[in-house]
Design a protein around this motif. Structure first.
Motif, PDB file in Angstrom:
ATOM      1  N   SER A 362      43.643  34.091  53.040  1.00 32.84           N
ATOM      2  CA  SER A 362      43.960  35.087  52.002  1.00 32.84           C
ATOM      3  C   SER A 362      42.957  35.004  50.846  1.00 32.84           C
ATOM      4  O   SER A 362      42.665  36.003  50.206  1.00 32.84           O
ATOM      5  CB  SER A 362      45.393  34.908  51.499  1.00 32.84           C
ATOM      6  OG  SER A 362      45.464  33.723  50.748  1.00 32.84           O
ATOM      7  N   LYS A 363      42.422  33.815  50.621  1.00 30.15           N
ATOM      8  CA  LYS A 363      41.441  33.666  49.540  1.00 30.15           C
ATOM      9  C   LYS A 363      40.132  34.381  49.857  1.00 30.15           C
ATOM     10  O   LYS A 363      39.288  34.542  48.994  1.00 30.15           O
ATOM     11  CB  LYS A 363      41.178  32.181  49.279  1.00 30.15           C
ATOM     12  CG  LYS A 363      42.371  31.486  48.627  1.00 30.15           C
ATOM     13  CD  LYS A 363      41.956  30.182  47.970  1.00 30.15           C
ATOM     14  CE  LYS A 363      43.161  29.539  47.299  1.00 30.15           C
ATOM     15  NZ  LYS A 363      43.508  28.259  47.908  1.00 30.15           N
ATOM     16  N   ARG A 364      39.955  34.763  51.102  1.00 24.40           N
ATOM     17  CA  ARG A 364      38.720  35.474  51.453  1.00 24.40           C
ATOM     18  C   ARG A 364      38.827  36.985  51.218  1.00 24.40           C
ATOM     19  O   ARG A 364      37.866  37.716  51.434  1.00 24.40           O
ATOM     20  CB  ARG A 364      38.338  35.170  52.913  1.00 24.40           C
ATOM     21  CG  ARG A 364      37.891  33.732  53.089  1.00 24.40           C
ATOM     22  CD  ARG A 364      37.512  33.423  54.515  1.00 24.40           C
ATOM     23  NE  ARG A 364      36.310  34.112  54.961  1.00 24.40           N
ATOM     24  CZ  ARG A 364      35.069  33.703  54.725  1.00 24.40           C
ATOM     25  NH1 ARG A 364      34.866  32.598  54.024  1.00 24.40           N
ATOM     26  NH2 ARG A 364      34.030  34.381  55.179  1.00 24.40           N
ATOM     27  N   ASN A 365      39.970  37.443  50.780  1.00 24.97           N
ATOM     28  CA  ASN A 365      40.143  38.847  50.372  1.00 24.97           C
ATOM     29  C   ASN A 365      39.701  39.859  51.419  1.00 24.97           C
ATOM     30  O   ASN A 365      38.911  40.747  51.124  1.00 24.97           O
ATOM     31  CB  ASN A 365      39.303  39.146  49.106  1.00 24.97           C
ATOM     32  CG  ASN A 365      39.824  38.413  47.898  1.00 24.97           C
ATOM     33  OD1 ASN A 365      40.902  37.840  47.940  1.00 24.97           O
ATOM     34  ND2 ASN A 365      39.078  38.457  46.819  1.00 24.97           N
ATOM     35  N   ILE A 366      40.142  39.744  52.646  1.00 24.14           N
ATOM     36  CA  ILE A 366      39.671  40.688  53.645  1.00 24.14           C
ATOM     37  C   ILE A 366      40.833  41.326  54.383  1.00 24.14           C
ATOM     38  O   ILE A 366      41.971  40.839  54.326  1.00 24.14           O
ATOM     39  CB  ILE A 366      38.755  39.992  54.675  1.00 24.14           C
ATOM     40  CG1 ILE A 366      39.265  38.586  54.863  1.00 24.14           C
ATOM     41  CG2 ILE A 366      37.305  40.051  54.257  1.00 24.14           C
ATOM     42  CD1 ILE A 366      38.494  37.794  55.786  1.00 24.14           C
TER      43      ILE A 366
HETATM   44  C1  LIG Z   1      39.116  37.727  45.767  1.00 25.76           C
HETATM   45  O1  LIG Z   1      39.644  38.619  44.845  1.00 25.76           O
HETATM   46  C2  LIG Z   1      39.995  38.045  43.603  1.00 25.76           C
HETATM   47  C3  LIG Z   1      40.699  39.080  42.740  1.00 25.76           C
HETATM   48  O2  LIG Z   1      40.335  40.380  43.113  1.00 25.76           O
HETATM   49  C4  LIG Z   1      38.757  37.465  42.934  1.00 25.76           C
HETATM   50  O3  LIG Z   1      39.086  36.826  41.739  1.00 25.76           O
HETATM   51  C5  LIG Z   1      38.100  36.467  43.873  1.00 25.76           C
HETATM   52  O4  LIG Z   1      36.899  35.989  43.357  1.00 25.76           O
HETATM   53  C6  LIG Z   1      37.850  37.076  45.246  1.00 25.76           C
HETATM   54  N1  LIG Z   1      37.400  36.041  46.149  1.00 25.76           N
HETATM   55  C7  LIG Z   1      36.407  36.155  46.998  1.00 25.76           C
HETATM   56  C8  LIG Z   1      36.084  34.991  47.851  1.00 25.76           C
HETATM   57  O5  LIG Z   1      35.749  37.171  47.057  1.00 25.76           O
END
Ligand SMILES: *[C@@H]1O[C@H](CO)[C@@H](O)[C@H](O)[C@H]1NC(C)=O
Ligand SMILES: *[C@@H]1O[C@H](CO)[C@@H](O)[C@H](O)[C@H]1NC(C)=O
Length: 473
Positions: A362-366
């Motif tokens: 989930s931390k990879r925002n995909i």
């Molecule tokens: C994921 O999204 C969050 C909030 O939109 C952001 O703070 C974070 O840096 C993003 N992480 C990655 C790995 O892109």
């Protein structure tokens, strides 16, 4: 005539002088290291290509022949033998193959004596001379006191060793010190198909009178010092599929505008374990006391037996050929497993693994989908080393070998011990006969003649010791 009389007189006197002498007599007359007879059963059994791994009718027929030979051997020992028909097995490709029978046999049913049950298996891993065998794998061949042949130690040797020990009492017309039961299967290498179900069914019948179960299907820790095994690690096998779409992508057309499943999977797999083997999944060590040191032999063994380990095995869907294909896989599946140790709860581990992977993902925002799961779970096993049969085995080892055993655990997973212990709630012990270099499952598998003969004596001594301890209970 005089010779015969003296022999019986000696036998009688010796018998009355106690257990140590009994053993000497049993072994001197009937388990002679030079005796060719002692290896003839093993030779016959090794000659059967009882391969349970390859689902081929010919091998199944060999397995049936193998089980029939064992049943016959037990009948000639005087045991009552049942060959349980187990029907057939449906393979994923729709093919159906007969399952070799499981043999249940018993000899003696004196309620005053303890009942000891041997579990063994008579199927083997495949073997071909061309794979690097120095001798024909299916012709038991002796070189320098080593008996080479597929299955010689795993597990065809220990079963006749046990039978020799029983028949030594028989041949001398001695009262059997214990009641014997045997459960012998032919599908162990293929995951013990149908065994669990049979044991459940027989719990209140065949197993109701069993006091102790002995498995002799692993190896010592050294070449010369006997061992007793009281624990094995479990295994939980996990997969973590990462999916974007069914089809692959061309990296020239899509590279740069796509979150790539492989990159996500590599990040997931990279989050599992560090370079020193420390598992990085939060909570995984909660039930385990672990020191991160590898300095001594003891610490290395602790890492192998007492601590969990995580291994990454593969990526399904990855390009793994030589060459320079530039595809972006649309979906990949990571595969890894964790060797579990006692007190780790498998469902808790599964939760920890999936939580951790979901968190990293989930931390990879995909927007891909990832669904981690555990596909196979085998429990670790641990026995109580103060059980009477461990004590009896220690005494027997010290009589036959003049030494204390190595008390060991095994880093691999031998599900049968845990399964039997849980299902019938009786003491299970692993009493190996083979030396550390016997090469179970590999090329040039062997059992040393010395181990085979001394192992037969060890079983005889074990019967006498457990009978003695049991009667003093
Ligand atoms: C994921 O999204 C969050 C909030 O939109 C952001 O703070 C974070 O840096 C993003 N992480 C990655 C790995 O892109
Ligand atoms: C394992 O953990 C689950 C969930 O916390 C619990 O329900 C179960 O009883 C535990 N099993 C054992 C053998 O402790």
């Amino acid at each position: 005539m005089i010779f015969l009389f003296l022999f019986f007189l000696e036998k009688k006197l010796t018998w009355e002088r106690g257990i140590q002498k009994d053993l000497g007599l049993l072994c001197a007359g009937h388990l002679d290291p030079k005796s060719q007879l002692s290896c003839s059963t093993l030779k016959e059994w090794v000659a059967v290509e009882s391969n349970s791994i390859q689902p081929v009718l010919h091998f199944r027929q060999e397995l049936f022949r193998m089980m029939a030979m064992a049943a016959d051997k037990l009948r000639r020992l005087g045991a009552s033998v049942e060959s349980r028909d187990l029907g057939s097995q449906q393979l994923p490709n729709g093919q159906s193959l007969p399952i070799p029978p499981i043999i249940l046999a018993e000899l003696g049913n004196d309620p005053k004596k303890p009942t000891v049950c041997l579990y063994g298996h008579l199927d083997v891993q495949p073997a071909q001379e061309s794979e690097g065998w120095l001798t024909d794998p299916y012709t038991l061949t002796e070189v320098d006191g080593k008996l080479y042949g597929r299955g010689s130690v795993d597990n065809k040797g220990p079963v006749p060793a046990w039978i020799h020990a029983v028949s030594a009492f028989r041949d001398l017309e001695q009262d059997l010190p214990v009641n014997f039961k045997f459960i012998l299967e032919g599908m162990e290498e293929a995951g013990s198909v149908a065994l669990e179900e049979l044991i459940k069914k027989e719990k209140d019948r065949f197993f109701s009178s069993v006091d102790y179960i002995v498995i002799s299907d692993n190896l010592w820790l050294s070449q010369t010092k006997p061992a007793l095994t009281y624990g094995t690690r479990g295994n939980s096998y996990c997969r973590s599929p990462v999916r974007c779409r069914d089809q692959d992508f061309h990296s020239g057309t899509f590279g740069g505008i796509l979150n790539e499943p492989m990159a996500d999977l590599v990040a997931l797999l990279g989050s599992l374990v560090d370079s020193s083997g420390h598992i990085l999944i939060p909570g995984i060590y909660d039930q385990v006391f672990r020191k991160f040191l590898f300095d001594t032999k003891e610490e290395i063994l602790m890492h192998l037996w007492r601590y969990p380990s995580l291994s990454i095995h593969g990526i399904e869907g990855a390009f793994d050929e030589p060459g320079t294909k530039t595809v972006i896989p649309g979906q990949v599946i990571g595969k890894f497993s964790i060797r579990l140790v006692p007190h780790m709860n498998m469902s808790v581990v599964e939760k920890q693994v999936t939580n951790h992977l979901e968190d990293v993902f989930s931390k990879r925002n995909i927007s891909h989908r990832m669904a981690a799961s555990m596909t196979l779970g085998l429990q670790p096993w641990i026995a109580n080393i103060n059980d009477m049969q461990y004590l009896a085995a220690k005494r027997a080892i010290s009589r036959v070998f003049g030494t204390e055993p190595d008390m060991m655990r095994d880093g691999s997973t031998i599900p049968i011990a845990k399964m039997i212990q849980d299902l019938i709630q009786k003491s299970v012990m692993m009493l190996p006969l083979g030396a550390v270099d016997d090469g179970e499952r590999s090329q040039n598998e062997k059992i040393n003649r010395w181990n085979y003969i001394e192992g037969s004596k060890l079983f005889a001594a074990f019967f006498l010791e457990i009978a003695k301890l049991h009667s003093g209970q």
